[in-house]
Structure formats: structure tokens, C-alpha cells
Design a protein around this motif. Sequence first.
Motif, PDB file in Angstrom:
ATOM      1  N   THR A  45      -5.799  -1.626  -9.498  1.00 19.03           N
ATOM      2  CA  THR A  45      -4.418  -1.348  -9.094  1.00 19.03           C
ATOM      3  C   THR A  45      -4.343  -0.709  -7.716  1.00 19.03           C
ATOM      4  O   THR A  45      -3.270  -0.255  -7.313  1.00 19.03           O
ATOM      5  N   ALA A  48      -3.065   2.923  -7.541  1.00 16.97           N
ATOM      6  CA  ALA A  48      -1.700   3.244  -7.982  1.00 16.97           C
ATOM      7  C   ALA A  48      -1.697   3.896  -9.356  1.00 16.97           C
ATOM      8  O   ALA A  48      -0.878   4.784  -9.621  1.00 16.97           O
ATOM      9  N   ARG A  65       0.822  -1.198   0.000  1.00 21.23           N
ATOM     10  CA  ARG A  65       0.000   0.000   0.000  1.00 21.23           C
ATOM     11  C   ARG A  65       0.869   1.268   0.000  1.00 21.23           C
ATOM     12  O   ARG A  65       0.526   2.264  -0.638  1.00 21.23           O
ATOM     13  N   THR A  67       2.103   2.190  -3.497  1.00 21.98           N
ATOM     14  CA  THR A  67       1.158   2.807  -4.440  1.00 21.98           C
ATOM     15  C   THR A  67       1.193   4.331  -4.388  1.00 21.98           C
ATOM     16  O   THR A  67       0.669   4.988  -5.282  1.00 21.98           O
ATOM     17  N   GLY A  69       0.212  -2.843 -11.481  1.00 21.41           N
ATOM     18  CA  GLY A  69      -0.373  -3.835 -10.583  1.00 21.41           C
ATOM     19  C   GLY A  69       0.236  -5.214 -10.802  1.00 21.41           C
ATOM     20  O   GLY A  69       1.359  -5.369 -11.265  1.00 21.41           O
ATOM     21  N   GLY A  87      -6.010  -4.144  -2.905  1.00 22.89           N
ATOM     22  CA  GLY A  87      -6.151  -3.023  -3.821  1.00 22.89           C
ATOM     23  C   GLY A  87      -7.600  -2.635  -4.049  1.00 22.89           C
ATOM     24  O   GLY A  87      -7.937  -1.444  -4.125  1.00 22.89           O
TER      25      GLY A  87
END
Length: 454
Positions: free
Chosen positions: A72, A75, A38, A41, A85, A194
Amino acid sequence: MVSAAEQMAANTSWAALGKATDLRNRILFTLGLLIVYRLGTYIPVPGIDGLALREFMEQAQQGIGGILTMFTGGALGRMGIFALGIMPYISASIIIQLLSSMVPALEQIKKEGEQGRKKINQYTRYGTVILATFQAYGLAVSLEAGDLVTDPGLFFRASCVITLVGGTMFLMWLGEQITARGIGNGISLIIFVGIIAEVPAALAQFFASGRSGAISPAVIIGVILMVIAVIMFVVFMERALRKIHIQYPRRQVGMKVMEGQSSHLPVKVNPAGVIPAIFASSLLLLPTTIATFSGSDAGPVMSTILAYFGPGQPLYLLFFASMIVFFAYFYTFNVSFKPDEVADNLKNQNGFVPGIRPGKKTAEYLEYVVNRVLVLGAAYLAAVCLLPEILRGQFAIPFYFGGTSVLIVVSVTMDTIQQVQSHLLAHQYEGLIQKSQLRGKGSKKRNKRGPARR
């Protein structure tokens, strides 16, 4: 009927989690790596115009931008280092699995046991690098065409490709570490996190539209009820089985005669899981992603693709449903359930389906049963994936809600809970074995002391 293991799992107290040290360490290890994902991202790719990208993604949020952001974990919306991803790895693994079922050389490697599995995994990694490189370069060119780059040129393209491919390979490594040393399937958990991470922002935007009057309260209540109904339906269908009765004849082991036993062969209504939906989504996302980021500079071919294959368009829905049905059958009969291999295994174990001859006739019967079951399974997958798309187009919901996301979230949640329960059961069994061993030692000591007292 519920098995004894399932009854014990249902009665397992979650308070035992504190005593299961190995399971607790696995869960903490998994959470730690997911936090690393996380954080990644939010690290941007060098050379991106953040303000222009934010404005662009806000405009595209209702369409392809919302889909990509959901898959994703946000991101792509921030153009982070994990913008691609884990989808290149999933696409490569599915392609390798399909090729290993069609190419004799790969099929032979697959039968070599642990060494063959390592070779297949290595080929999958090579395929991931190739797919990620093509996608990263296409995304870099599209970003330049959409005026979303501060300093376009060869240096930006090279740095963008290296960063995005490196991010995808790092995610692949994270997934493998979670699978080996954590809890659950690492790749599935990365996709799951995600999707879940974007849900609060989507809900906030949804309720804000309701407060502003853009969406009526009836639509809000209807969407909430629909989400709950879809989740319940997915759970029901993922647990649905078609049990084929299997009979084992009476046999003699040494001087003992073992009575004949009966069992069943479980065939899931959806043997392919979420693979058909994921693969169909990846096929639809690639051309539309390039067309979307290309903006006004897109060529006539890309403009036509975006016009006819955009989310909610009739051709998009038709192609999506066709790909789901195709991959449901193709993946089931070539990867997850091969009737010939199942029939051979039953024959080697002296098992048979009552009224059906072992061997070829059993394989034909199994293929007939799975074909009929897959009609329901493929229709269920297509309905779950297409119903939210149609409703979004009708009610103009301002965020992306897809059936594929629901399938992934529900399936990963069920699998992870099942693995946690399995670890808890194993911990309980180990405790019972240790207690029985201690009791056995105590009884031996008492027996040794007995004659001395006389």
C-alpha cells in the motif's frame, strides 16, 4: 533473431525524448498523478490514534505489517485514505476475468467488442465497491478491537468505510487516467510506486541493523547479491519464449502468386505474468490482516489462522505455492492463452503448424506445448515468491522483501520502457513520413518549373 523494430528501438537515442512533445506530456502527466497518489498516502483516516498505530506497526513490521505496508506504499502503516490500496480493484478484475471465461453470458458480453469491454469494466467497478466495502468494514472493526481508535462507535465505522472506499475508487480512477492519457499501465504503476517508495526506509533499517551488530556483514552482502540475482533471473524468465513454427501456404492475389511464408507463434514461459502471485497474495493477506489488527481480542479461529498462516510458516508457504501454480494454469488457459481460439485464428488465416492438422489437432498440440512450458513458468513463479520468504525466516531480516514485489517492479519497469520506446519509434516514423512528403512536394515543384525554363 532480433526483429527490425527491436534493433531500431535499441538504437533509439533518448535525446529524441525532448523532440517527442506528446510523449513528454504523457510522462509529465503520469508523474503528476503519481505524486497525487503519494500525497494521499499521508492523509490519515479520521479517528485513528496515531501513536498507538505507530507502535503497533513497528511491532508488526517483520510480519504481516511489512507486507501490507509494502503493497500500500506505507498508507496502511499511517492509516491513510489509501490504506486499502488498489488491491480490491485487482481482486475484482481478476474475479470478473475468471467468471467471464466460465459464465456463458459474461463470455458473450466479452465478445461484443468495445461495448462489451465497457460493460465488463463497469462490472469490475461494481465488484471493486463491494470488495472495498467489506474490507473497509472489517478493517474498521479490527482497529476498534485493537484499541487503535480514539472514539470507537458507529460514526467511526461509517466514516472509515466511506473514506477507505472513496480512496480506493479514486485510486482506480487515477490508474485509468494514467493508462488512457499517460504512459504505461496505471494500476501497475500505482503498485510499483508504492513498493519503490518503501525501499529506502527498508534499506536504511537493514543497514542500521548491520551497524548495530544484529546482522552480520556476510548476511548483508549475501542479501544484496541475492536481490541482484533474483532481478536478473526475473528479467531472463520474463523475456523467455517458446517459438512454435507456423507455415502459410502459397496463395494467389489477383494476377500475382504470393509465395508461402513462415512465421512463429511466441509462447511466453510465464504467460500469466504477475497475476498468479498477486491473486495468491491477496487471498493470504485478507484473513491475516483482520486477525493481526484484532490483536488479543481475536477469536480462536482467527488466532489459529494467524498461527498457521503467518508469513514464513510451513502452511503459509505450501498454500502460497499451491495458489500460484493453480492460478498460473487457470489464468493462462482461461484468459491469456486459449488454445481453441488460437487454433481457430490460425485456421482462418490459412496458417498451420507443420505436421499438425488445422483445427482440433492444432488446439491439442498447442495445449500440450503450453502445459509443458507452464511447468517451468509456474515453478519459476513459486521459486521467486517463496525463496525470499524462506531466507527472511532463516536470517531474521528486519524488513519485508518478497518475490511478488520483485516480480511487479521488474515487470512494470520492462513494460513501461517498452511503451516509451514504442512512442519514440512512432515519433521517428512520423518524422520520416513528413520528410518524405516534403521531398515529394519539392520534386513536384522542380518538375513543374522544368518546361518553363525550356
